[in-house]
Design an enzyme around this catalytic site. Structure first.
Site, short mmCIF file in Angstrom:
data_model
loop_
_atom_site.label_atom_id
_atom_site.label_comp_id
_atom_site.label_asym_id
_atom_site.label_seq_id
_atom_site.Cartn_x
_atom_site.Cartn_y
_atom_site.Cartn_z
N ASP A 180 0.64 -1.14 -0.03
CA ASP A 180 -0.07 -0.10 0.05
C ASP A 180 0.95 1.20 -0.05
OD1 ASP A 180 -2.40 1.75 1.14
OD2 ASP A 180 -3.15 -0.10 1.05
N ASP A 189 -1.20 1.17 18.11
CA ASP A 189 -2.14 0.26 18.01
C ASP A 189 -1.43 -0.73 16.49
OD1 ASP A 189 -4.19 -0.50 19.33
OD2 ASP A 189 -5.67 0.70 18.09
N HIS A 222 -3.69 6.16 3.69
CA HIS A 222 -4.41 4.84 3.21
C HIS A 222 -3.90 3.56 3.75
CE1 HIS A 222 -5.92 1.80 0.24
NE2 HIS A 222 -6.95 2.79 0.28
N ASN A 235 -4.41 -4.18 23.04
CA ASN A 235 -3.36 -3.84 24.07
C ASN A 235 -4.06 -2.50 24.69
OD1 ASN A 235 -3.49 -1.68 21.82
ND2 ASN A 235 -1.71 -1.18 21.52
N ASN A 326 -14.06 0.54 -6.90
CA ASN A 326 -15.15 1.49 -6.44
C ASN A 326 -15.90 2.37 -7.48
OD1 ASN A 326 -14.01 0.68 -3.90
ND2 ASN A 326 -12.50 2.54 -3.72
N VAL A 365 -5.96 -14.64 -7.25
CA VAL A 365 -6.06 -13.49 -6.25
C VAL A 365 -7.52 -13.66 -5.70
CG1 VAL A 365 -5.99 -11.14 -6.00
CG2 VAL A 365 -4.79 -12.40 -7.42
N SER A 413 -11.24 -0.98 -0.68
CA SER A 413 -9.94 -1.02 -0.01
C SER A 413 -10.12 -1.18 1.41
CB SER A 413 -9.32 0.64 -0.11
OG SER A 413 -8.77 0.76 -1.39
#
Length: 484
Positions: A180, A189, A222, A235, A326, A365, A413
């Site tokens: 990405d 996080d 992104h 956590n 999209n 895929v 995405s």
């Protein structure tokens, strides 16, 4: 998707080596040499735009070496070579490079050659591009303790990740590649699960750059959002990912302008294969063509090179998961494309189903469509009978943002990383499974989802497998409790 979005790419609807990889261009060449004929009496040719190309040949070292020689004879520079793929990435200012590289004894080794973009190379000549700046982005017990914002994650409830976490959060043996725009590895996080050793930046002409921090985002949030959905840690901070116990690595393939060119993607695929990743997520389509048509010389050569790289990744044990896109487009009935090429001037062209959205339509895929909280198809999600494998939440998804923040995004995405997370949980529970095992289980275990009760002619197929949801909505609980 920000530019991301524009291409499935990176976001809510915004239309994102090892073994035999050499970087001769980056290591030995100062820059691509302006082309001049070898005959001493000939006048020097006027240099053209600096362009990158894929040059395909047989996947053996001798064939690749001869093609490298053909590239140099044609006035080009070798950027990267992949013996295992039979693919050479080249750069040249010779406007006749496609023809000249086929000339001479070594030119006979060339199977196909094609430009990877329609605009000039923005990174500059190989060997002179600056390294990506290392941005200083600061800022399993038996009883599961919720993180503060976990109650806001309706998406985790829809795919039953909350129930799956009662069984396992996933294993640290499992590594997921976030292919990405870069990942903020300092986010509280994400830091507990981040694997810097296996992270890379491929946005410098497709050369693998291991500069520390080069895998971080520079202009796009992104990739960080995608990473949180996959594996935000349990956590006591913020949110929890689908597989909060697995590791993630950043494979940066999106440049600062938001483009994912073929050479970037090929670099990322080979890197994932050679660094033993189990799952990779691809929330983008490869630029500059929304659909790559094999009857076009450039596009056909690129489609073949990318297909080889993806196939190599699969053979090395990596399952690839990709966003469907999209554009609310029927991938099973392609007719026109009005948005490509997106790095120069778009044209309206007629296309057929032989024109592929890559990587999502490549063999092996997992293609993921997007759902809303109401379990219906997101308005933006692409669809297509036989094209969509599974569906997952993609509308208004809460996840991590660079600098320690959180926010919502929408797009396929956002749907794709849910399925990548489910696959990571599945791999944790069944470490001996390979990509084909994971693919079959993801499809078999998905929850059948029927077409809308209000008839929609676009939703063809059955409840078990249809154009909107494929085999159904991904099921994280089944991933960790069912053998098959």
């Amino acid at each position: 998707m920000s530019r991301s979005s524009r291409t499935r790419r990176l976001s809510a609807g915004l239309a994102v080596a090892a073994l035999a990889l050499t970087t001769a261009g980056a290591a030995t060449a100062a820059q691509a040499t302006p082309f001049a004929p070898s005959t001493s009496t000939a006048a020097a040719a006027e240099p053209g735009l600096l362009m990158n190309y894929v040059v395909n040949t047989k996947a053996t070292k001798p064939h690749v070496k001869r093609v490298e020689q053909a590239v140099k004879a044609a006035g080009g520079t070798v950027v990267a070579s992949y013996d295992q793929l039979g693919v050479v990435i080249a750069q040249s200012t010779n406007p006749d490079f496609r023809t000249d590289v086929r000339q001479g004894r070594n030119g006979r080794e060339v199977q196909s050659v094609g430009a990877t973009r329609t605009a000039a190379v923005s990174e500059g000549p190989v060997g002179t591009a600056a390294k990506a700046a290392a941005k200083g982005l600061n800022a399993g017990e038996s009883t599961v303790v919720p993180d503060p914002d976990e109650a806001k994650q309706w998406d985790m409830v829809q795919i039953k990740a909350d129930q799956a976490h009662q069984v396992t959060d996933g294993s640290k043996r499992v590594l997921v590649g976030v292919t990405d725009s870069g990942v903020d590895d300092q986010h509280p996080d994400l830091k507990p699960n981040f694997d810097a050793k296996n992270s890379v930046n491929c946005t410098g002409n497709g050369v693998a750059d291991r500069t520390p921090g080069g895998w971080r985002p520079t202009t796009s949030d992104h990739g960080t959002h995608v990473a949180g959905t996959i594996a935000a840690a349990r956590n006591g901070v913020g949110i929890v990912g689908v597989a909060p116990g697995v590791r993630i690595a950043s494979v940066k393939v999106v440049n600062d302008d938001g483009y994912i060119y073929p050479e970037y993607a090929i670099c990322g695929f080979v890197w994932a294969a050679e660094h033993h990743m189990d799952v990779t997520n691809h929330s983008y389509f490869i630029d500059p063509w929304q659909f790559w048509c094999d009857d076009d010389g450039d596009q056909g050569a690129v489609q073949e090179a990318v297909r080889r790289a993806m196939n190599y990744q699969t053979k090395k044990g990596v399952l690839s998961v990709a966003a469907a896109g999209n554009s609310n487009y029927d991938l099973a009935n392609k007719t026109t494309d009005t948005s490509s090429p997106n790095d120069s001037t778009a044209v309206t062209r007629n296309i057929t189903n032989d024109c592929l959205d890559i990587p999502t339509e490549l063999p092996g895929v997992i293609t993921v469509a997007s759902t809303t909280q109401a379990r219906i198809k997101s308005s933006f999600s692409n669809f297509g009978l036989g094209k969509i494998d599974v569906a997952a939440p993609g509308s208004s998804i809460l996840s991590t943002l660079p600098g320690g923040g959180y926010g919502t995004k929408s797009g396929t995405s956002m749907a794709s990383p849910h399925v990548a997370g489910v696959a990571a949980l599945m791999k944790s529970a069944h470490p001996w499974w390979g990509p084909r095992d994971l693919e079959k289980a993801l499809q078999r275990q998905a929850d059948d989802t029927a077409c809308p009760t209000t008839p929609d002619a676009r939703c063809t197929g059955t409840t078990a497998n249809n154009a909107f949801f494929g085999e159904g909505i991904a099921d994280a609980l089944d991933a960790v409790t069912r053998i098959r």
